[in-house]
Every structure is written in C-alpha cells, then in structure tokens.
Write a protein that holds these residues in place. Structure first.
Motif, short mmCIF file in Angstrom:
data_model
loop_
_atom_site.label_atom_id
_atom_site.label_comp_id
_atom_site.label_asym_id
_atom_site.label_seq_id
_atom_site.Cartn_x
_atom_site.Cartn_y
_atom_site.Cartn_z
N LYS A 1 -5.42 1.54 -5.88
CA LYS A 1 -4.66 0.82 -4.86
C LYS A 1 -4.16 -0.51 -5.44
O LYS A 1 -4.74 -1.06 -6.36
CB LYS A 1 -5.55 0.57 -3.64
CG LYS A 1 -5.90 1.85 -2.91
CD LYS A 1 -6.43 1.56 -1.55
CE LYS A 1 -6.57 2.86 -0.79
NZ LYS A 1 -6.23 2.69 0.60
N ASP B 1 0.85 -1.19 0.00
CA ASP B 1 0.00 0.00 0.00
C ASP B 1 0.88 1.24 0.00
O ASP B 1 1.73 1.40 0.88
CB ASP B 1 -0.91 0.04 1.23
CG ASP B 1 -1.97 -1.07 1.24
OD1 ASP B 1 -2.06 -1.81 0.24
OD2 ASP B 1 -2.69 -1.17 2.24
N HIS C 1 -8.52 -5.06 -2.21
CA HIS C 1 -8.61 -3.78 -2.94
C HIS C 1 -9.38 -3.91 -4.24
O HIS C 1 -9.07 -3.24 -5.23
CB HIS C 1 -7.23 -3.17 -3.18
CG HIS C 1 -6.59 -2.62 -1.96
ND1 HIS C 1 -5.25 -2.35 -1.90
CD2 HIS C 1 -7.09 -2.28 -0.74
CE1 HIS C 1 -4.95 -1.88 -0.70
NE2 HIS C 1 -6.05 -1.83 0.02
#
Length: 154
Positions: A139, A69, A129
């Motif tokens: 993402k 991330d 995600h």
C-alpha cells in the motif's frame, strides 16, 4: 436429512444476503471497549471538523488524507479519499455510542464503519500504511508527520 422449521427457513431467506462484515458490526455494536477505529470522508466534513472533534473530549489520532489508495474496482484507479481515525474513550463504551457522538459533533454522513480497535499499535501504524499487513499488500506509504493528534479541551 435435516428438516428446518418455518422460522429457520424464513430467517435464512431474510438474512442470507447480509455479509459477515454486517453481522460482525451488529454484534460488535453491543461489545464495549475504550479503543475504536473509524473512517471520515472529507467531502462530508464541516470546515471546522478538527475543532468539533476536539470538543468531544477524548484523544483522537487522524491519519493523513488517504487519497492514493489503489482501488480493486475495475475502472476506478483510486479508492474514495478518506481519513483513518483512532478514538480513545475515557471508559468502556459501545461502537454505536462512539458513532453517535461523532455524528452529533460532525454530520450524519461523516462517519463510516466504527469498530473496536483490537491492536492500537498496529492500527496507529496503519494510519500511514506502515503496519506489516499494509506493507505486505504494498500500500502507498503516507508521511507520519501528517498524523493529527486531537487532544481534549479542558
């Protein structure tokens, strides 16, 4: 012109630094639900953390490790590695109750940010995600085959 009383002035000065997120957590801690989401941090988890979660006796879905991330913090490329989890209680309980149960099973430091899950399907998609908001934010997509489903022990 509105004149504030002594109590109102003190209240504003004492609590004006707290964020909206803090106040949401305070008030949601008393609200009951069966569906919750929370974060786990791998560096604080015991080796047998999955077995300990299983012993709690409720279904829990655990995301793949979110270690890719992107961070919005300057000088930091990635966010701290973490797991997203969905907890399904047998009966309506509070977020505090869920947090305490997980802390007892794991460690005091393991659990971060327990909150009521407003949309289980969307939250499940967010584990990898694949939710609309995560896709819109571009993402990193995680492999859905890596979602762990922790079932109850009878």
């Amino acid at each position: 012109m509105v004149l504030l009383g002594f109590r109102e002035i003190i209240f504003q000065r004492l609590f004006s630094d707290f964020s909206a997120t803090f106040w949401r957590q305070v008030f949601m801690a008393k609200e009951k639900s069966r569906y919750f989401t929370f974060l786990l941090y791998p560096e604080t988890l015991p080796e047998d953390w999955e077995i300990k979660l299983e012993i709690i006796g409720v279904p829990i879905a655990v995301s793949p490790l979110h270690d890719s991330d992107k961070s919005s913090v300057e000088g930091q490329e990635y966010k701290k590695a973490h797991y997203h989890c969905i907890y399904i209680a047998k009966n309506p309980v509070t977020a505090d109750s869920v947090r305490n149960k997980i802390r007892k099973a794991l460690t005091e430091e393991s659990v971060g940010f327990v909150q009521i899950c407003m949309n289980v399907e969307n939250t499940y998609l967010y584990l990898t995600h694949e939710s609309k908001d995560a896709i819109a934010k571009k993402k990193h997509i995680y492999n859905k085959a890596d979602i762990k489903l922790i079932k109850t022990v009878m």
